[in-house]
Every structure is written in C-alpha cells, then in structure tokens.
Write an enzyme that holds these catalytic residues in place. Structure first.
Site, PDB file in Angstrom:
ATOM      1  N   LYS A 178     -23.050   9.168  35.788  1.00 20.90           N
ATOM      2  CA  LYS A 178     -24.505   9.326  35.816  1.00 20.90           C
ATOM      3  C   LYS A 178     -24.940  10.336  34.765  1.00 20.90           C
ATOM      4  O   LYS A 178     -24.546  11.502  34.827  1.00 20.90           O
ATOM      5  CB  LYS A 178     -24.992   9.813  37.180  1.00 20.90           C
ATOM      6  CG  LYS A 178     -26.532   9.752  37.307  1.00 20.90           C
ATOM      7  CD  LYS A 178     -27.044  10.473  38.542  1.00 20.90           C
ATOM      8  CE  LYS A 178     -27.266  11.955  38.260  1.00 20.90           C
ATOM      9  NZ  LYS A 178     -28.390  12.189  37.290  1.00 20.90           N
ATOM     10  N   GLU A 251     -17.566  22.168  35.951  1.00 26.77           N
ATOM     11  CA  GLU A 251     -17.798  23.008  34.770  1.00 26.77           C
ATOM     12  C   GLU A 251     -19.257  23.430  34.848  1.00 26.77           C
ATOM     13  O   GLU A 251     -20.160  22.634  34.612  1.00 26.77           O
ATOM     14  CB  GLU A 251     -17.495  22.225  33.491  1.00 26.77           C
ATOM     15  CG  GLU A 251     -17.228  23.113  32.284  1.00 26.77           C
ATOM     16  CD  GLU A 251     -18.495  23.626  31.614  1.00 26.77           C
ATOM     17  OE1 GLU A 251     -18.916  24.764  31.932  1.00 26.77           O
ATOM     18  OE2 GLU A 251     -19.036  22.899  30.794  1.00 26.77           O
ATOM     19  N   CYS A 285     -23.369  26.576  27.837  1.00 27.28           N
ATOM     20  CA  CYS A 285     -22.828  27.529  28.812  1.00 27.28           C
ATOM     21  C   CYS A 285     -21.888  28.543  28.168  1.00 27.28           C
ATOM     22  O   CYS A 285     -21.540  29.547  28.792  1.00 27.28           O
ATOM     23  CB  CYS A 285     -22.132  26.792  29.947  1.00 27.28           C
ATOM     24  SG  CYS A 285     -20.980  25.522  29.385  1.00 27.28           S
ATOM     25  N   GLU A 381     -28.130  33.362  34.034  1.00 29.66           N
ATOM     26  CA  GLU A 381     -28.090  32.487  32.863  1.00 29.66           C
ATOM     27  C   GLU A 381     -29.500  32.054  32.465  1.00 29.66           C
ATOM     28  O   GLU A 381     -30.220  31.452  33.264  1.00 29.66           O
ATOM     29  CB  GLU A 381     -27.240  31.255  33.166  1.00 29.66           C
ATOM     30  CG  GLU A 381     -27.012  30.369  31.960  1.00 29.66           C
ATOM     31  CD  GLU A 381     -26.049  29.233  32.254  1.00 29.66           C
ATOM     32  OE1 GLU A 381     -25.267  28.886  31.352  1.00 29.66           O
ATOM     33  OE2 GLU A 381     -26.085  28.690  33.378  1.00 29.66           O
TER      34      GLU A 381
END
Length: 479
Positions: A178, A251, A285, A381
C-alpha cells in the site's frame, strides 16, 4: 474550465481494478496544491481480494529457484531503467521534487538496490550441515515467510517501495503493498512494470488511507507486516500484528544528531550538513536536523550555516537551481510551521522560519540556535527543512545530548581525531554512525534503528534475512 483527473487503480491478481465499492480520494500535487488524479479508497473487499491473490500465488513463487527469482528482479531493474522518465514524471507529481535530482539521486540507487537483492536471492546463508549429535545430521533451511503486507511512506514513494518489495520477492514471498494515500502514482506505475514480469498475484498494490493499512495488517493472511512511517503508525502496526503474532518490520522516525567538534573543517562540514539537512525538504528520517557543535566554534559555525541556508533554494520541480521541493501535504506544512511558531523565547531563528509563496507547500530553509535539550523542537521529529543547533562543552555532554532523545536511527560525527571518532561511534546509540559525512546509503550496508525508530533492517543481507524464516532439519544416519 475544469480538467479531468487521471484515474489511478489498484493492481490485484494481475489486473488493474477500481475499489470494489467505487470509493476514491483525490491526489494532490504538493508543488501546486491542486488535484491531478483520483485513487481508490480501498476497503475490506479490496484487501481480501489482494490477500487471496497473494496467498494463491505464494506456493508457486516460493518454489521457484533463486536463479529464477534473480532473473525476474534483474528484468524489473532493467525495465525501471528503460522507463525511468515515466517513473520520474509520476514521482514528481507525487511529491513536487526537483526533476533533475529525482533523475540523478533516486533512479540509480533504486535500480542498484533491486539488482543487489537479485544477487542476494542466490546467497542464502546458514550454518553448515554437520553431525552436532552423534548419528544425526543437522541442516538449516532458510525459507520465505509467506504473504507480506507492506506499507510505504510519502517521502520517498518509489525508493521505499523498492526497499519493501525487492527483498520480499527475492526471498520468495508474495506482496501486497500500500502506497501512501498522498503519493500513489509512482507505485501504480511500478505495478504495471512489475506485473508484466512476475506471475499474477505475486505483486499486488492496494491504494487507500490509514484504515486500509490497518485492514491489511489485521488481515489473517499475511505472515509479516512491514511499514516505513511515523512512530505512532509503527506502534499501531505492532499492536495490531500482535493479535495473531505476525512478524513486524518497522522503520520509523528519526532525530539524527550531528556532532561537530572544534577541529572540524567548518566550510566543508557546513556545506555537507546543510545539504543533508535540507535535501528532500528535510523529509527524511536520517536528515541532519539536530546539530550539536562545540562551544569553541559555535558562533562561527552558526553564522556559516545560516548563510548556507539563505543561499539554499526551494521551488518548482523544473527549476534546476533548487535543492528541494515542497512539503508533501498541508498537514505537514502546518506541523513544520507549528514547531517554529512555538519556539521558546531563548531560541533564535537564524535563517528562514516561514512559508515560501502561496502556491504549493513550500517552506524556507531554516536554522534555529540557542536551544536547550528539553525543547520540543530538539526532542521531536520535525520532518521539514529545519536544522537546530546546540552548543556543547565536551565529549561526554555531546554523547549525553546526542543520545538523549527517543529516536535512534542515524547520527554523524565530525572530527579529524580518529580516536575520538571511534569512541563516538561506539557510544552513539544509533543504527548508523557516519564519520565526516551524513546520509550516504549503499545497498550492501544495513539501514535501521533502535528505540522508537523501530526494528528490522532495510537493505543489505540483513534486510534480506528479515524476509526469511529458519527451519532446522535433522536426519538420522542409521535410517
């Protein structure tokens, strides 16, 4: 006069299909803020169909030889090269990224990574067969897991799809993938390419939102769920998968520390760090977003970094002078803006700190100094083109601050002192430590983190192993 939107479709059991109930969602080009396509908003019936197709295809694909799977992957890599301009066009619509950089920085590593896993298919490893007990021979079989439910993110839609399907297919698994609901275009094109090479049902694409992803992860068919995404999404996947003990490969987010010591070549470090922090609008990231610089060079470094930010350009995909394009969606623009708007009084915006233009979701290259370890923008983040700077006094404090966040994906150390670099590489609690560089990746080396950055590895033989299971076979020599 309205322009008709292009229709993207799911790819299930070797054919393109609309959602069973006909639902769709608009797909927006972040460089313009305007819709250019519709994609299926898939529900239970679509997920069921994709899972059934993948399960039906698994036995035959599992039983192909490694050489046959290698051949298929090499054909996929060649086809991606041959149709690179189509993939680039789709990805640019997906993301608004610069055309030239998408061509030079994404297509070559993607193709190389597929070819790496094609080779890995024929390099299965395990302990050598032998008599570990008298009269009995033991051997290890390394086998595919089964159907893999995979969810890719919107920051690198093409490349992250490769990181998902290439090791899975190489190991003999079948896939239901997806893409993000904001970036399905390049994945739909990949389905067209891959589907012409592998048997039907081996590779399936289901478009949709987070509810679609949840249906995939909770489905009884997959033996493994793999996601690249936010910490929140990863925790949700792990919780859902725990109900029937699926394997999980995560991840997730990052908050990479960039530790700059006083003996660093400042001009070179600033050039490399600013590029690694602002590339892809900081939507990476592993981005170099959290700089810790020794107090002896702090002011000089901040001044140089602010100047580099002011000289960095963002803009439309066809502008050859831009380093990065827009943020992916209006929610991401709001998130990045919010971090800067909520800065504490002791913080100072050295460069940027604002939206660029009123068309699309562009944000200026931003540098913020004067920050403390417990500030929100240091701990969380941002996932945007924002670099924070803190001044540290010694090596111990640098290690404490670098490790003092919930993420543990990537980091870098900048020094001419080899011993210091080795000490730091040991002490930094991150899945990757770069020394005097930041962000290069190679197919042969693992990518993955610790703590809330998730678990499991992408790339490398370690990433390939994650898509296999190990079976012990023992036979009597007296039979």
């Amino acid at each position: 006069m309205s322009t008709e939107l292009r229709r993207l479709r799911n790819y299930i059991d070797g054919e393109f299909r609309d959602a069973a109930d006909g639902r769709t969602t608009e797909v927006v080009n972040p460089a313009t803020g305007e819709a250019y396509a519709t994609a299926p908003l898939s529900g239970q019936a679509d997920v069921d169909a994709a899972m059934a197709a993948a399960a039906a295809a698994f036995p035959a694909w599992r039983d192909t030889t490694p050489a046959e799977r290698q051949k298929a992957l090499l054909k996929i890599a060649d086809a991606f090269e041959d149709r690179a301009e189509e993939l680039i066009a789709a990805e640019v619509e997906n993301t608004g990224k610069p055309i030239g950089l998408t061509r030079s920085e994404e297509i070559p590593p993607m193709v190389d990574q597929i070819r790496f896993f094609a080779g890995a298919a024929r390099m299965l490893e395990g302990r050598s067969a032998g008599e570990y007990m008298e009269g009995l021979t033991s051997m290890v079989r390394r086998e595919p897991i089964g159907v893999c439910a995979q969810v890719a993110p919107w920051n690198y839609p093409m490349m992250m799809a490769v990181w998902k399907f290439a090791p899975a297919l190489a190991a003999g698994n079948t896939v239901v993938l997806k893409p993000s609901d904001t970036t399905p275009a390049s994945t739909a094109l990949m389905a067209d390419i891959i589907g012409s090479i592998v048997p039907k049902g081996v590779f399936n694409v289901v478009c949709g939102d987070r509810d679609t992803g949840r249906l995939m992860v909770e489905h009884e068919t997959p033996a493994m769920a793999s996601i690249t995404g936010s910490v929140r999404a990863g925790m949700s996947v792990a919780e859902s998968a725990s109900k029937d003990l699926k394997r999980v490969h995560l991840e997730l987010g990052g908050k990479a520390p960039v530790v700059v010591f006083e003996d660093t070549d400042i001009p070179k470090a600033v050039e490399d760090i600013s590029t690694a922090g602002f590339f892809n609008a900081g939507q990476d990231c592993t981005a170099a977003t959290r700089v810790l610089v020794h107090e002896a060079i702090h002011d000089e470094f901040v001044s140089a970094l602010a100047k580099a930010a002011a000289e960095t350009k963002t803009g439309q995909p066809d502008d050859e002078d831009v380093l990065y394009g827009p943020l992916n969606n209006p929610n991401q623009l709001k998130q990045v803006s919010g971090f800067v708007e909520r800065l504490p009084a002791h913080a100072k915006v050295e460069a940027g700190g604002h939206r660029v233009g009123d068309k699309g979701y562009f944000y200026a290259p931003t540098v913020v100094s004067g920050l403390k370890q417990d500030d929100e923008i240091v701990q969380n983040e941002v996932f945007g083109p924002v670099i924070t700077v803190q001044a540290f006094r010694d090596e111990d404090q640098a290690v404490e601050w670098a490790n003092g966040v919930e993420y543990a994906l990537a980091s870098s150390v900048w020094t001419k002192d080899h011993g210091r670099a080795m000490r730091m590489s040991k002490k930094l609690d991150f899945g990757c430590v770069w020394i005097n560089t930041h962000i290069p990746l190679v197919a042969e080396m693992p990518h993955g983190g610790f703590k809330k950055s998730g678990y499991g590895k992408d790339l490398s033989s370690y990433g390939f192993d994650d898509y296999t299971r190990i079976k012990h076979v023992m036979t009597s020599l007296d039979a």
